[in-house]
Scaffold this active site. Structure first.
Site, mmCIF file in Angstrom:
data_model
loop_
_atom_site.group_PDB
_atom_site.id
_atom_site.type_symbol
_atom_site.label_atom_id
_atom_site.label_comp_id
_atom_site.label_asym_id
_atom_site.label_seq_id
_atom_site.Cartn_x
_atom_site.Cartn_y
_atom_site.Cartn_z
ATOM 1 C CG ASN A 54 -0.146 -0.181 2.373
ATOM 2 O OD1 ASN A 54 0.466 -1.420 2.729
ATOM 3 N ND2 ASN A 54 -0.300 0.731 3.640
ATOM 4 C CB CYS A 103 -3.314 3.018 8.639
ATOM 5 S SG CYS A 103 -4.730 2.473 7.314
HETATM 6 N N1 PLP Z 1 -4.448 -3.834 4.030
HETATM 7 C C1 PLP Z 1 -3.925 -3.191 3.136
HETATM 8 C C2 PLP Z 1 -2.778 -3.494 2.368
HETATM 9 C C3 PLP Z 1 -4.458 -1.969 3.069
HETATM 10 O O1 PLP Z 1 -3.798 -0.892 2.303
HETATM 11 C C4 PLP Z 1 -5.519 -1.548 4.115
HETATM 12 C C5 PLP Z 1 -6.082 -0.161 3.906
HETATM 13 O O2 PLP Z 1 -5.192 0.815 3.730
HETATM 14 C C6 PLP Z 1 -6.059 -2.366 4.776
HETATM 15 C C7 PLP Z 1 -5.573 -3.529 4.780
HETATM 16 C C8 PLP Z 1 -7.263 -2.040 5.817
HETATM 17 O O3 PLP Z 1 -8.394 -1.995 4.987
HETATM 18 P P1 PLP Z 1 -9.836 -1.532 5.536
HETATM 19 O O4 PLP Z 1 -9.463 0.018 5.245
HETATM 20 O O5 PLP Z 1 -10.723 -1.938 4.863
HETATM 21 O O6 PLP Z 1 -10.042 -1.928 6.897
#
Ligand code: PLP
Length: 371
Positions: free
Chosen positions: A148, A321
């Site tokens: 991400n 995040c």
């Molecule tokens: N995993 C990855 C690789 C992400 O990029 C994200 C969100 O940024 C998540 C998990 C979490 O997903 P959600 O926002 O649907 O909880």
């Protein structure tokens, strides 16, 4: 405003929005009830499951609806608490999202061992390093499909093959990949796959976990018999329907969309190179369409983000995040971006609504701030 932070979230597409409306008001029946008023909800649930399964090469009974990527990842990692005692080890990578990393922290507190595979400078996990890390205690391998922060796509088919050759279950966090690159779960050989609708122009707070038929995973939420008694709770029909419309549309448009997004990347990078700015492009040649992670020498990524914000441009320093954490991210550290570039890292992620003039304007704005 120019929105170029599509890895953080995407705009709900009109088709998904329209498909959700009936279930937000008129068709409010509980899909578990037997009377005729609930039939449209039940039918919508069945049809959405079928559509989503078809988009990733699964069968409908392999799709389990969740509240999104975080829940799907938590479900998989915490299910390792129920592994046979001799299999009390999980292998993951150093560059996973915090939904995986913090779930791993929890299971470690409860006695499970976790090994974190390193990556090379492009952010790629080497299948040989997985092979070498596996021991007789390993029960689960979880490696993300695409990162991400830097967009690197991992060699999932090869990694799953290594896991299976050692009799292990293989999970991939495909939150950034689903709806953006072709995925066929059966051809790839993955056992578990996490996905989230808001990353592919669907609604927020909804996602799914693909669980291959025959793979045993402990139920996530106990209660009613929804989701084959594996994830209890009254289904969020409107969001599930919106997710299926968005995924269907993104899957249909994937190839033409990729072409457009690659063009936007090239326009941006060419313009920045021509300006003489000193920067590194992070990630691999094999990366998500439209995903650009850049580290500028002796720059402050945080300052750049805020200056671009004042010009009406939304980008990110790393993952959304992590935006409260102003330190260099674990991903940028893992790919060993040199110190003099690391703090000048930003992420630009183009999406469905972006145009070539957005790419030009973003490049010009960066030059204005940094030159
Ligand atoms: N995993 C990855 C690789 C992400 O990029 C994200 C969100 O940024 C998540 C998990 C979490 O997903 P959600 O926002 O649907 O909880």
């Amino acid at each position: 405003m120019i929105y170029a932070d599509n890895a953080a979230t995407t705009k709900l597409c009109v088709e998904a929005y329209d498909s959700m409306k009936p279930y937000l008001h008129d068709q409010y029946g509980n899909a578990s009830q037997p009377y005729s008023f609930s039939r449209p909800a039940k039918e919508a649930l069945r049809s959405a499951r079928e559509t989503i399964a078809a988009c990733i090469g699964a069968t409908p009974d392999e799709i389990y609806f969740t509240s999104g990527g975080t829940e799907s990842d938590n479900w998989v990692i915490k299910s390792s608490l129920f592994m046979p005692t001799k299999r009390d080890e999980v292998i993951t990578s150093q560059i996973e999202h915090h939904a995986i990393l913090n779930s791993c922290r929890t299971i470690r507190e409860l006695g499970i061992k976790v090994r974190y595979l390193p990556v090379d400078n492009s952010g790629t996990v080497c299948p040989v390093s997985l092979e070498n890390a596996i021991s007789e205690h390993t029960g689960l391998v979880s490696i993300m499909f695409a990162n991400n922060e830097i967009g690197t796509i991992e060699p999932i088919k090869k990694l799953a093959k290594v896991a299976h050759a050692n009799g292990l279950v293989f999970h991939t966090d495909a939150v950034q990949a689903v709806g953006h690159i072709p995925i066929d779960v059966h051809a790839l050989g993955v056992d578990l796959l996490s996905s989230s609708a808001h990353k592919f122009n669907g609604p927020k707070g909804i996602g799914f976990l693909y669980i291959k038929n025959g793979v045993n995973i402990h139920s996530y939420a106990d209660g009613g018999s929804q989701e084959q008694k594996h994830r209890a709770g009254t289904e969020n029909i409107a969001s599930i329907v919106g997710m299926s419309s968005a995924l269907k549309l993104n899957t249909q448009r994937m190839f033409e969309e990729e072409k457009k997004l690659r063009t936007l990347e090239n326009i941006l990078i060419r313009s920045l190179h021509e300006s003489g700015l000193d920067f590194i492009r992070n990630g691999s040649e094999n990366h998500l369409p439209g995903h650009v992670s850049l580290s500028f020498r002796e720059a402050d990524g945080e300052m750049l983000l805020h200056r671009l914000d004042l010009m009406g441009i939304c980008i990110s320093t790393g993952s959304a995040c992590d935006s409260v954490n102003t330190q260099v991210s674990h991903v940028i550290k893992a790919v060993k971006v040199p110190d003099e570039y690391a703090e000048g890292t930003i992420r630009i992620t183009f999406g469905a609504d972006n145009t070539e003039s957005d790419a030009v304007e973003i490049a010009n704005a960066i030059k204005k701030v940094l030159l």
